[in-house]
Design a protein around this motif. Structure first.
Motif, short mmCIF file in Angstrom:
data_model
loop_
_atom_site.label_atom_id
_atom_site.label_comp_id
_atom_site.label_asym_id
_atom_site.label_seq_id
_atom_site.Cartn_x
_atom_site.Cartn_y
_atom_site.Cartn_z
N UNK A 58 0.84 -1.10 -0.21
CA UNK A 58 -0.08 -0.08 -0.12
C UNK A 58 0.96 1.20 0.03
N UNK A 59 0.45 2.44 -0.82
CA UNK A 59 1.19 3.35 -0.87
C UNK A 59 1.05 4.19 0.34
N UNK A 60 1.82 5.13 0.70
CA UNK A 60 1.88 5.87 1.71
C UNK A 60 1.44 7.50 1.42
N UNK A 61 0.63 8.06 2.18
CA UNK A 61 0.09 9.42 1.85
C UNK A 61 0.91 10.48 2.77
N UNK A 62 1.44 11.30 2.22
CA UNK A 62 2.34 12.24 2.91
C UNK A 62 1.76 13.58 2.58
N UNK A 63 1.86 14.65 3.44
CA UNK A 63 1.56 16.01 3.06
C UNK A 63 2.66 16.89 3.70
N UNK A 64 3.04 17.72 2.62
CA UNK A 64 4.21 18.62 2.83
C UNK A 64 4.02 19.55 3.66
N UNK A 92 -0.79 2.02 11.34
CA UNK A 92 -1.78 2.44 10.22
C UNK A 92 -0.78 3.14 9.26
N UNK A 93 -0.91 2.25 7.93
CA UNK A 93 -0.15 3.08 6.83
C UNK A 93 -0.92 3.71 5.82
N UNK A 94 -2.16 4.09 6.29
CA UNK A 94 -3.26 4.51 5.32
C UNK A 94 -3.52 6.08 5.85
N UNK A 95 -3.33 6.51 7.06
CA UNK A 95 -3.29 8.10 7.32
C UNK A 95 -2.29 8.71 6.64
N UNK A 96 -2.91 10.02 6.50
CA UNK A 96 -1.98 10.95 5.90
C UNK A 96 -1.04 11.56 7.11
N UNK A 97 0.41 11.47 6.44
CA UNK A 97 1.57 11.79 7.54
C UNK A 97 2.01 13.18 7.07
#
Length: 211
Positions: A58-64, A92-97
């Motif tokens: 699963x891809x990881x969601x990041x926010x700069x 949880x790898x689905x949250x926005x980090x």
């Protein structure tokens, strides 16, 4: 399974020995050969399965810090120890980090570096060419900001690469340039600095006058 595989490997060694000594080929040769071939194929399939599994994670969601969202491949996120630690802690790898110390421009550079290194693989000549062009395309300010971003993300390999590139960039640059680059305040008095320059004149030879 491992014990069974070891048994058949040992059996095949014994078969080869007997054939080499001129003994008649035992019936177990065909069976051992078949088992060994199946074992080799199985190991190859396992290796491919592991690679496929890594690609399909699963891809990881990041926010700069400038509020830009990125969907990053899991294998790249693993190289960012700060991000991976967040995932391991939260489970949880689905949250926005959030990445409060990384801008979208910096993250794009990082993703490009990681993806190109993976695509190129072990071709040292191609890797060096890419690395050289990558650093040449960066301004001193961009190098510095990328260095801070890599340090925040704790990307050891990328951090080492940047440090090497920056060291090369600073070669033969003036003291004033290095101070400005790192934001270091000059705490020498004019007299102290003049005395130091005189005592260590060799260190100030061949300085890039344009810096």
């Amino acid at each position: 399974m491992a014990e069974e595989d070891d048994f058949w490997k040992a059996e095949w060694v014994e078969v080869e020995r007997k054939i080499a000594e001129g003994e008649s080929k035992p019936f177990s040769v065909a069976l051992a050969e078949e088992k060994l071939n199946r074992l080799i194929l199985s190991e190859g399939e396992s290796s491919n399965t592991a690679a496929d599994k890594q690609e399909n994670q699963t891809n990881v969601n990041l926010k700069t810090s400038d509020d830009v969202a990125f969907e990053v491949k899991a294998w790249i996120a693993k190289e960012m120890e700060t991000v991976q630690s967040f995932i391991d802690t939260s489970g949880d790898s689905t949250v926005v980090i959030p990445l409060p110390n990384v801008t979208s421009r910096e993250l794009r550079h990082i993703l490009k570096y990681c993806e190109e290194h993976r695509r190129i693989g072990d071709d040292k000549k191609a890797l060096k060419e890419f690395d050289d062009n990558f650093m040449k395309a960066l301004s001193p300010d961009e190098m510095k900001e990328l260095l801070f971003a890599a340090n925040y993300l704790n990307m050891k390999e990328f951090l080492d690469f940047l440090c090497g590139g920056i060291a090369q960039m600073l070669e033969n640059k003036s003291v004033e340039f290095a101070r400005d680059f790192f934001g270091i305040e000059n705490d020498f008095t004019p007299e102290e600095e003049a005395s130091y320059r005189e005592a260590n004149a060799w260190a100030f030879e061949n300085i890039d006058d344009s810096s």
